[in-house]
Design an enzyme around this catalytic site. Structure first.
Site, short mmCIF file in Angstrom:
data_model
loop_
_atom_site.label_atom_id
_atom_site.label_comp_id
_atom_site.label_asym_id
_atom_site.label_seq_id
_atom_site.Cartn_x
_atom_site.Cartn_y
_atom_site.Cartn_z
N ASP A 114 7.86 3.51 1.77
CA ASP A 114 8.79 3.59 2.89
C ASP A 114 9.09 2.22 3.50
OD1 ASP A 114 9.13 6.69 3.92
OD2 ASP A 114 7.30 6.34 2.78
N ASN B 32 3.19 3.52 2.51
CA ASN B 32 3.62 4.79 1.89
C ASN B 32 2.84 5.93 2.53
OD1 ASN B 32 5.30 6.11 -0.12
ND2 ASN B 32 3.42 6.55 -1.25
#
Length: 363
Positions: A241, A251
């Site tokens: 992300d 993440n």
């Protein structure tokens, strides 16, 4: 990708309904439902309630949210308010900020009367670019899988964590794109799919893989270490992300533990990402804001019963519940970053080598 033989993207603009159509991921994998988003509150709810989820998809959704705002009120104040409102929906995924900044830079110089059409065109372009980047990520990740198969002569066992598939992007996915391309190229692959508590995004990955005919096995999160110890994992590949310019990877929570187990077991650990997921303003992952979500995601679980989807409590009444949605994997544990321009070391040198124009702009 296809659902029951019909081609879908995760979102698309419906001209007839004059609204954004999304696949409401809250119901997957038990039910496939399409929702139309027609208001700014609808866009906010879609992102915060994870009707849409995944960093690339959130970014594309926010661009369509700005377009809606420009249709309703194309003023400078409305543009600023739309950006500020959407930015607050999810603090960790950097694609959201990237898309909103791109919208502001494109629309602010335009006369108000031209903003809606320009915003909608930009949202379409962001969505199309995401698909193209994911396809390129798959092309660059494919040789990593092929090399393992050619060296071992056996099916390639890949471990995933969370869902970085087509449903988390506009199409194809990041971590799944190399897997789909390997499967389609005739390379035998098998995927160990982490369930990924608390929201069980692994079920979305399994749903996708099943629809595409990719062999896979759904396992509990804590099985990953055992599988790696026993030599049953050839490589790990996840999405992200937010990735710092230094190569630290943020993440779904639990990714760090997979990376530690992979490092200890000598299993390569790769992260797939498009360039908008790189946060060039950060070098150290400790600076990333980790989103804390509502306790109910942990204390309750949704499944399918005899009468359809149902929610049940799993934690004792009165127990405090924590729900940190992400963790950070340091660059030293990452074997390589798979991007739309190639595979590089998880380092500032590696990323700058692939994206010199972006690194220079942030310096």
């Amino acid at each position: 990708m296809k659902v029951d033989g019909t081609q879908y993207r995760s979102l698309w603009w419906d001209d007839d309904a004059d609204s954004l159509a999304i696949i409401d991921q809250r119901w997957l994998p038990h039910a496939f439902r399409i929702e139309h988003v027609r208001t700014m509150k609808g866009f906010v709810d879609a992102i915060t309630e994870m009707r849409v989820r995944g960093a690339p998809l959130i970014g594309a959704t926010s661009a369509y949210g700005v377009a809606l705002a420009m249709r309703i009120d194309p003023s400078d104040a409305s543009l600023a308010q739309a950006g500020a409102t959407l930015l607050e929906t999810r603090p960790t995924a950097v694609n959201l900020r990237w898309a909103l900044e791109r919208c502001r830079a494109t629309l602010a110089p335009l006369p108000e009367g031209a903003r809606f059409e320009a915003a909608l065109e930009l949202a379409h372009r962001i969505a199309d670019e995401d698909v193209a980047m994911n396809r390129a990520i798959g092309a660059h990740g494919l040789p990593l899988i092929r090399e393992i198969h050619e060296r071992t002569g056996a099916p390639v066992n890949i471990l995933t964590h969370c869902n970085a598939g087509w449903i988390a992007t506009v199409d194809l996915g990041t971590a799944t794109s190399p897997i789909y391309q390997a499967h389609d190229a005739g390379i035998p692959v098998h995927v160990w799919v982490d369930e990924t508590r608390p929201r069980n995004q692994g079920a979305l990955t399994a749903w996708e893989l099943a629809a595409h005919g990719v062999p896979h096995t759904y396992v509990v999160d804590n099985a990953g270490g055992l599988l790696m110890q026993r030599g049953r994992v050839d490589m790990v590949i996840t999405g992200t992300d937010r990735t710092t310019r230094g190569g630290d990877v943020c993440n779904k929570v639990g990714t760090y533990l997979k990376a530690l187990a992979a490092y200890d077991s000598g299993v390569p650990f790769y992260v797939a990402l498009p360039s908008p997921t790189i946060d060039w303003t950060l070098t150290d992952g400790s600076e990333i804001v980790i989103e804390e979500r509502e306790a109910r995601e942990v204390s309750h679980v949704t499944g399918r019963g005899a009468d359809g989807a149902t929610e049940v409590a799993v934690s004792p009444p009165g127990s405090a519940v924590g729900n940190w949605a992400f963790d950070v994997t340091p660059a030293r544990l990452v074997s390589g970053l798979v991007t739309e321009r190639g595979v590089c070391a998880a380092s500032e040198t590696g990323l700058s080598g692939l994206f010199p124009e972006l690194a220079g702009r942030a310096a």
